[in-house]
Design a protein around this motif. Structure first.
Motif, PDB file in Angstrom:
ATOM      1  N   UNK A  92       0.780  -1.239   0.000  1.00 39.80           N
ATOM      2  CA  UNK A  92       0.000   0.000   0.000  1.00 39.80           C
ATOM      3  C   UNK A  92       0.812   1.289   0.000  1.00 39.80           C
ATOM      4  N   UNK A  93       2.134   1.219   0.176  1.00 41.02           N
ATOM      5  CA  UNK A  93       2.936   2.429   0.323  1.00 41.02           C
ATOM      6  C   UNK A  93       2.809   3.333  -0.905  1.00 41.02           C
ATOM      7  N   UNK A  94       2.716   4.631  -0.642  1.00 37.93           N
ATOM      8  CA  UNK A  94       2.652   5.611  -1.723  1.00 37.93           C
ATOM      9  C   UNK A  94       4.067   6.057  -2.087  1.00 37.93           C
ATOM     10  N   UNK A  95       4.243   6.346  -3.344  1.00 39.05           N
ATOM     11  CA  UNK A  95       5.569   6.723  -3.853  1.00 39.05           C
ATOM     12  C   UNK A  95       6.152   7.896  -3.076  1.00 39.05           C
ATOM     13  N   UNK A  96       5.324   8.870  -2.749  1.00 39.04           N
ATOM     14  CA  UNK A  96       5.811  10.055  -2.026  1.00 39.04           C
ATOM     15  C   UNK A  96       6.383   9.694  -0.658  1.00 39.04           C
ATOM     16  N   UNK A  97       5.836   8.662  -0.017  1.00 35.29           N
ATOM     17  CA  UNK A  97       6.291   8.277   1.316  1.00 35.29           C
ATOM     18  C   UNK A  97       7.636   7.565   1.304  1.00 35.29           C
ATOM     19  N   UNK A  98       8.042   7.088   0.124  1.00 36.85           N
ATOM     20  CA  UNK A  98       9.332   6.402   0.027  1.00 36.85           C
ATOM     21  C   UNK A  98      10.496   7.371   0.246  1.00 36.85           C
ATOM     22  N   UNK A  99      10.259   8.642   0.007  1.00 36.87           N
ATOM     23  CA  UNK A  99      11.295   9.649   0.246  1.00 36.87           C
ATOM     24  C   UNK A  99      11.639   9.685   1.734  1.00 36.87           C
ATOM     25  N   UNK A 100      10.608   9.631   2.567  1.00 33.72           N
ATOM     26  CA  UNK A 100      10.833   9.618   4.011  1.00 33.72           C
ATOM     27  C   UNK A 100      11.569   8.350   4.421  1.00 33.72           C
ATOM     28  N   UNK A 101      11.215   7.219   3.821  1.00 31.57           N
ATOM     29  CA  UNK A 101      11.899   5.971   4.127  1.00 31.57           C
ATOM     30  C   UNK A 101      13.385   6.074   3.812  1.00 31.57           C
ATOM     31  N   UNK A 102      13.705   6.662   2.661  1.00 32.83           N
ATOM     32  CA  UNK A 102      15.111   6.821   2.280  1.00 32.83           C
ATOM     33  C   UNK A 102      15.863   7.704   3.273  1.00 32.83           C
ATOM     34  N   UNK A 103      15.200   8.738   3.755  1.00 36.20           N
ATOM     35  CA  UNK A 103      15.828   9.633   4.729  1.00 36.20           C
ATOM     36  C   UNK A 103      16.087   8.905   6.047  1.00 36.20           C
TER      37      UNK A 103
END
Length: 218
Positions: free
Chosen positions: A97-108
Motif C-alpha cells: 500500500x505504500x505511496x511513492x511520495x512516502x518512500x522519500x521519508x523511508x530513504x531519509x
C-alpha cells in the motif's frame, strides 16, 4: 464528551457541579470517574486550576501497558514475540500500500541509520519501524507499537553500543526497505521476520530476562 471531540486535548473540563448536572449523576460519582480517567492518563488535575484533558498521545495513554509489563516481570522475549506477531504483517501491508511520495521519508530514515552514532541509532531505528507501521493506515496498530516504544528503546540502547550489530541491523533494514519499495509483500514479511529473529536470538543468547536486567543484554 472527550471521545466525541467536545473536549479536545488540553481543554479544561467543566466544574464538578456542572458535570454532575449535565450527566445526571451525583458529584461523588463525577469525582470517582475523574479519578479513574486520571489513572489512565486521559485527564490531569492541576492544583488550583481544575482538571484538564491531557494531550492524549498514544505513548501517554498506553504507558500503563509498560508498567504492567514490568510489574508482571515480563521478559524481553515476550516483547519480541509481540513484535513478530505484528511487524512482519505490517511490512507486508506496507509493501502493498505504500505511496511513492512516502518512500522519500523511508530513504531519509535509512540514510540516518547509516550514521555510525550509537547515541542516535535507537531513536532512528524506532522511527524506521514506526514508519513501516504508519504505511498500513491502521491507527490502532500504530498506537500499540508506540505504546511499547520505551521497552524497545531500552533494548536498542544496549545493542546499539555494538558496532557490528548496528551494521548488521542496517543491512537488514535496507533489505526490508528494498522489498517495500519493490512492492513485494512476501519478501518484506520475510525480511522483517529475519531481522527480528536475529535480534531476538542475540537477546536470548545473552540470558536477558525481565526489563530490570536489560543492561545485561550484549
Amino acid at each position: 464528551m472527550i471521545v466525541a471531540g467536545e473536549l479536545l486535548p488540553g481543554a479544561a473540563l467543566p466544574a464538578e457541579r456542572e458535570l454532575a448536572i449535565r450527566l445526571g449523576v451525583s458529584r461523588p460519582l463525577v469525582r470517582e470517574a475523574l479519578r479513574s480517567l486520571e489513572a489512565v492518563n486521559i485527564v490531569e488535575s492541576r492544583r488550583g486550576a481544575g482538571t484538564y484533558v491531557t494531550d492524549l498521545t498514544p505513548e501517554l495513554l498506553l504507558a500503563p501497558l509498560s508498567y504492567a509489563f514490568r510489574l508482571v516481570h515480563g521478559s524481553y522475549l515476550d516483547l519480541f514475540q509481540v513484535r513478530r506477531f505484528l511487524e512482519p504483517a505490517a511490512a507486508a501491508e506496507a509493501a502493498s500500500t505504500v505511496k511513492e511520495d512516502n518512500l522519500v521519508e523511508m530513504d531519509e530514515l535509512l540514510k540516518a541509520l547509516d550514521e555510525p552514532d550509537e547515541d542516535t541509532f535507537p531513536e532512528n531505528d524506532l522511527a524506521f519501524h514506526e514508519w513501516i507501521v504508519r504505511q498500513t493506515g491502521n491507527p490502532l496498530l500504530l498506537s500499540i507499537i508506540r505504546g511499547i516504544r520505551d521497552l524497545e528503546f531500552t533494548v536498542l540502547e544496549v545493542t546499539a553500543a555494538n558496532t557490528v550489530n548496528r551494521e548488521q541491523s542496517q543491512i537488514e533494514h535496507r533489505a526490508i526497505g528494498k522489498a517495500i519499495r519493490e512492492g513485494d509483500p512476501e519478501r518484506a514479511k520475510a525480511a522483517m521476520l529475519l531481522h527480528l529473529a536475529r535480534v531476538e536470538d542475540q537477546v536470548r543468547s545473552s540470558g536477558t530476562g525481565c526489563p530490570a536486567s536489560a543492561s545485561e543484554a550484549h
